[in-house]
Design a protein around this motif. Structure first.
Motif, mmCIF file in Angstrom:
data_model
loop_
_atom_site.group_PDB
_atom_site.id
_atom_site.type_symbol
_atom_site.label_atom_id
_atom_site.label_comp_id
_atom_site.label_asym_id
_atom_site.label_seq_id
_atom_site.Cartn_x
_atom_site.Cartn_y
_atom_site.Cartn_z
ATOM 1 N N HIS A 1 47.113 -9.356 42.001
ATOM 2 C CA HIS A 1 45.778 -9.871 41.673
ATOM 3 C C HIS A 1 45.720 -11.389 41.883
ATOM 4 C CE1 HIS A 1 42.131 -10.826 39.456
ATOM 5 N NE2 HIS A 1 41.799 -9.561 39.609
ATOM 6 N N PRO A 2 44.618 -11.893 42.436
ATOM 7 C CA PRO A 2 44.490 -13.339 42.684
ATOM 8 C C PRO A 2 44.729 -14.178 41.426
ATOM 9 C CG PRO A 2 42.653 -12.169 43.684
ATOM 10 C CD PRO A 2 43.447 -11.149 42.931
ATOM 11 N N ASP A 3 44.485 -13.605 40.247
ATOM 12 C CA ASP A 3 44.749 -14.357 39.015
ATOM 13 C C ASP A 3 46.221 -14.746 38.899
ATOM 14 O OD1 ASP A 3 42.146 -14.079 38.460
ATOM 15 O OD2 ASP A 3 42.388 -13.011 36.563
ATOM 16 N N ARG A 4 47.075 -13.963 39.563
ATOM 17 C CA ARG A 4 48.502 -14.304 39.538
ATOM 18 C C ARG A 4 48.811 -15.478 40.476
ATOM 19 N NH1 ARG A 4 49.179 -12.497 35.345
ATOM 20 N NH2 ARG A 4 49.546 -10.336 34.814
ATOM 21 N N ALA B 1 46.516 -18.133 40.886
ATOM 22 C CA ALA B 1 45.452 -19.114 40.640
ATOM 23 C C ALA B 1 45.901 -20.535 40.972
ATOM 24 C CB ALA B 1 44.988 -19.033 39.187
ATOM 25 N N GLU C 1 43.650 -12.482 47.571
ATOM 26 C CA GLU C 1 42.284 -11.948 47.497
ATOM 27 C C GLU C 1 42.145 -10.756 48.450
ATOM 28 O OE1 GLU C 1 39.808 -12.751 45.549
ATOM 29 O OE2 GLU C 1 40.129 -14.812 44.857
ATOM 30 N N GLN C 2 42.633 -10.966 49.681
ATOM 31 C CA GLN C 2 42.522 -9.910 50.686
ATOM 32 C C GLN C 2 43.349 -8.693 50.283
ATOM 33 O OE1 GLN C 2 40.510 -9.887 53.646
ATOM 34 N NE2 GLN C 2 41.097 -7.756 53.299
ATOM 35 N N MET D 1 44.312 -7.738 47.272
ATOM 36 C CA MET D 1 43.743 -7.033 46.125
ATOM 37 C C MET D 1 42.473 -6.280 46.536
ATOM 38 S SD MET D 1 44.621 -6.519 42.992
ATOM 39 C CE MET D 1 43.838 -5.157 42.120
ATOM 40 N N ALA D 2 41.705 -6.877 47.449
ATOM 41 C CA ALA D 2 40.509 -6.186 47.952
ATOM 42 C C ALA D 2 40.933 -4.905 48.669
ATOM 43 C CB ALA D 2 39.719 -7.103 48.881
ATOM 44 N N ASP D 3 42.014 -4.988 49.446
ATOM 45 C CA ASP D 3 42.551 -3.799 50.127
ATOM 46 C C ASP D 3 42.963 -2.742 49.100
ATOM 47 O OD1 ASP D 3 42.225 -4.974 52.576
ATOM 48 O OD2 ASP D 3 44.312 -5.627 52.777
#
Lengths: 174, 636
Positions: free
Chosen positions: A35-38, A40, A51-52, A54-56
């Motif tokens: 997750h992008p939060d990891r 940040a 981001e990409q 996690m979106a996938d």
């Protein structure tokens, strides 16, 4: 197997009989790592990558959570390349006529039972496809031909679309 | 006293050690700032140990630009003497246009305008026109300053924040909140929904499945949110509430009932006198607070000019009777929110209380009865949201590894097609980050450009949704209509920011945009504001220091004026003379007086007023006031 295979992305076995719990646990585990939060405070490049990724993963989850999509992946089927049986097409034409006349006559009970029938027809096909997909995923062969599976898949897809469409139409208008 | 921040100095100082990410609850009535440290979230207080920073900003009389004279408690204290230049509840305005605000306009004590070039409102204070973003940025700056003082760090080392917003905030309101942070020199790492933050504070994210209700009764607003937690993902199922219902209304019912009795018994209309009204409201607030922990208390009010001496016993039964209709209104909204979510009270697994007004026992009991289960009240209801924000800051900062707040997009995103309908690309409630691809083509022979309009909303027709942005893909090779294949890719990131890329397959030409909503301030406007602030930094500091000391002095003077008669008769000759002189010196202050000059006279006046304060103290319980300042006492 395509590079963005949802089963592989989520590290799940290629099986039809995945439970909702198994799938969401897999997404959660992957999310904990990706997750992008990891990321940040990481570089912009790493963040974009996360981001990409996690979106996938979210997309893969949506696909697997849909049983029909799971079947399509396991049996390598595509609604565009298969045709429904002529008998099915005849049935659907009759169904549409019955539904229209019941609606015109204001026979609500009839409309409801027709829509239920549609749901049951869908479920029957989904179960048969699911069985075949499960056999294939366990390395066993199915006694169904590719053509018949393709036809079933197209029919199931069509039935589901019709049901959703009709459900939308019958929703009370504000 | 809050030290006033200066913009623009950040760049001139050597790089400081990077401080923790701030978790900020930017509230309507008050704001809080928290951090995640030593394995837990912690709310930071001011020097007096107060965690609440009133969301109140005051601006000086002759202001040429937007620097406030006071923020927070100090701004609230001077509000009654400077009502027209004191801004409360700016959160009601942020990201809203005059059209959005509608009937809300009538309730605002100041004038609003709308600039020509954008539809965000401006607050008009004489020559000074302020955006809601600017005013909010001053509150955020005060939060940052408070954190710096509490952590003993340089403010410029605190540059990143998680800020909470109401669940119902739309894109424009969220974007405006981000802009406010940017003006305060803060990078927003994440905006988190307030109810989600509250659930996070209670560790509810650890549950597999749950239906959660967050009941948030603040000073002036009531929000009820129904959340669904499924496998660590929070979804907002519904929200409802009343933007003008809160603890202030509890104070009001006490005040009104007592004022009515005062009028009957003493023939004095205390509500018509602004000063008495303020006093009554303060007493009412104290009565309310006392009744949350005691069975009964006393309402005492005196007014020398009208010879009013009023005293009344108020017990919790009376209070309960007065506020019952208000509490019922919150339950009506709660029922509505549940109905919207398609749930019954018994379907709810967890109820969380947020907001200071949920301390009132009747509120707590009514909510528990409604849901048939006790509500979470283990954490300080004023701090819950800020604590949640700090936990998310901990997640982003890497300190919290076992939690992850998974979010969804509240509204669908789509592209407007040739016939004006919306082709939905990302459905609402999709987990973010989310992506989607959609194919488009030309509809006129030889068409070499396609314009894409990106909209947000659930309606079928584009015109009924909010337009987020437009972009054009140019240079498509001339082909018959329908032949070019344009793939449009949407990527909605974890912050809800949208990136759209379009690519024509045969030629390989590409176009992309980052979508920033049209609503609100443009980048250029924000840059200009930051530049102006930078240009005025030194002058600002001087002005703000002066205004700060002056407003303090004004308060003491007002307090002394009230008791002049008593001072004359009760003080000794030399004490009276000293007070008189100090008072006259203070009165003589003009534009030419330096900050030091004002401060000197303030010190002298405070000291000279000390014997008077001692005298008055006899009337008041010594215990309760031991640590208070002279002016506070004189206010009594």
């Amino acid at each position: 197997m395509p590079a963005d295979d949802p089963f592989r992305l989520l590290e799940l076995p290629r099986r039809y009989s995945l439970t909702d719990g198994e799938m969401s646990a897999a997404l959660r585990k992957a999310g904990m790592a990706w997750h992008p939060d990891r990321f940040a405070l990481a570089s912009a490049e790493e963040r974009d990558h996360a981001e990409q990724r996690m979106a996938d993963l979210n997309e893969a989850f949506e696909q697997l959570a849909d049983p029909l999509h799971r079947i399509a992946l396991l049996l390598e089927l595509d609604a565009k390349n298969s045709t429904a049986s002529p008998a099915f097409l005849m049935e659907m034409m009759e169904f549409r006529e019955d539904l229209a006349s019941a609606q015109d006559a204001g026979q609500n009970d009839k409309v409801i039972s027709l829509l239920q029938q549609l749901g049951e027809d869908y479920q029957v096909r989904l179960d048969r496809l699911g069985e075949a997909a499960e056999s294939v995923s366990q390395g066993q062969s199915t006694n169904a031909t590719r053509e018949s599976l393709g036809a079933l898949f197209t029919e199931a897809t069509y039935l589901r679309q019709s049901r959703e469409e009709l459900a939308r139409q019958s929703r009370p208008t504000p | 006293m809050i030290e006033l921040p200066i913009y623009g100095q950040d760049n001139t100082l050597p790089a400081a050690e990077e401080g923790p990410i701030l978790g900020i609850d930017l509230g309507t009535t008050h704001s809080l700032v928290a951090v995640f440290q030593h394995g837990r979230p912690r709310v930071l207080t001011d020097e007096q140990g107060d965690p609440l920073l009133p969301s109140v900003v005051a601006y000086p009389e002759q202001a040429s630009h937007n620097q406030p004279s006071a923020v927070g408690r100090e701004a609230r204290e001077q509000a009654s003497t400077n009502p027209t230049r004191t801004i409360h509840s700016v959160k009601r305005l942020i990201g809203r246009s005059l059209k959005d605000l509608g009937h809300e306009l009538a309730t605002l004590p100041y004038q609003l305008a709308s600039a020509e070039d954008n539809d965000g409102v401006r607050i008009v204070l004489g020559d000074l026109h302020l955006t809601a973003e600017e005013v909010s940025s001053h509150i955020l700056t005060a939060c940052r300053e408070r954190a710096a003082a509490a952590l003993k760090m340089a403010p410029q080392s605190l540059q990143r924040a998680v800020i909470t917003v109401p669940a119902y905030f739309d894109d424009a309101q969220r974007q405006a909140t981000r802009t406010a942070a940017r003006l305060a020199g803060l990078e927003v790492l994440r905006l988190v929904g307030e109810p989600t933050a509250a659930a996070l504070a209670y560790g509810l994210d650890k549950r597999e499945q749950a239906k959660i209700v967050v009941y948030d009764l603040g000073g002036g607003t009531f929000d009820i949110s129904v959340l669904e937690l499924a496998d660590g993902v929070f979804r907002v199922l519904s929200t409802a509430g009343d933007t003008h219902l809160g603890g202030d209304d509890f104070d009001r019912v006490i005040m009104v009932d007592c004022a009515e009795e005062i009028r009957r018994l003493h023939g004095f209309d205390a509500l018509a006198d602004p000063e008495s009204r303020t006093k009554l409201r303060q007493i009412a607030e104290q009565v309310k607070k006392t009744l949350s922990v005691q069975e009964e208390t006393e309402f005492r009010f005196s007014h020398a000019a009208s010879e009013t001496e009023y005293q009344r016993k108020i017990d919790w039964r009376m209070f309960q009777r007065w506020i019952a209709p208000l509490v019922q209104r919150t339950l009506d909204h709660t029922a509505l929110a549940l109905k919207d979510a398609g749930l019954r009270p018994e379907d709810i697994d967890e109820v969380v209380l947020v907001g200071g007004s949920t301390r009132v026992p009747l509120v707590k009991a009514a909510v528990a009865q409604f849901f048939g289960r006790p509500a979470h009240d283990e954490l300080d209801p004023d701090q819950v949201v800020a604590l949640g924000a700090a936990i998310q800051a901990g997640i982003l900062g890497g300190a919290v590894r076992d939690a992850l707040l998974l979010d969804v997009t509240p509204l669908s995103l789509g592209i407007v097609t040739a016939d004006g309908t919306v082709s939905r690309v990302i459905e609402r409630n999709a987990s973010i980050p989310a992506q989607a691809k959609e194919g488009f083509t030309t509809y006129v022979d030889g068409q070499t450009a396609i314009k894409f309009t990106v909209v947000q909303g659930e309606r079928e027709m584009a015109a009924d949704n909010r337009t987020l942005g437009e972009f054009e893909l140019r240079g498509i090779p001339s082909m018959p209509a329908g032949l070019p294949q344009v793939a449009v890719q949407f990527l909605l990131d974890a912050n809800g920011m949208l990136q759209v890329k379009a690519k024509e397959q045969s030629s390989g030409i590409e176009a992309k945009i980052e979508i920033a909503p049209k609503h609100g301030l443009t980048d250029e406007q924000v840059e200009t504001m930051l530049q102006e602030a930078w240009d005025h930094a030194d002058q600002d500091l001087e002005l703000r220091r002066r205004a700060e000391v002056k407003s303090r002095l004004d308060q003491v003077m007002i307090a002394v004026t009230k008791h002049l008669e008593q001072a004359k008769t009760s003080l000794g000759e030399s004490e009276w003379q000293r007070l008189q002189e100090a008072y006259e010196d203070a009165q003589a202050i003009d534009e030419q007086t330096t900050v030091e000059g004002i401060r000197g006279r303030l010190d002298e006046l405070e000291q000279a007023a000390n014997p008077l304060a001692q005298l008055l103290m006899n009337d008041v319980a010594m215990e309760a006031v031991r640590d208070q300042k002279v002016s506070d006492l004189l206010d009594k």
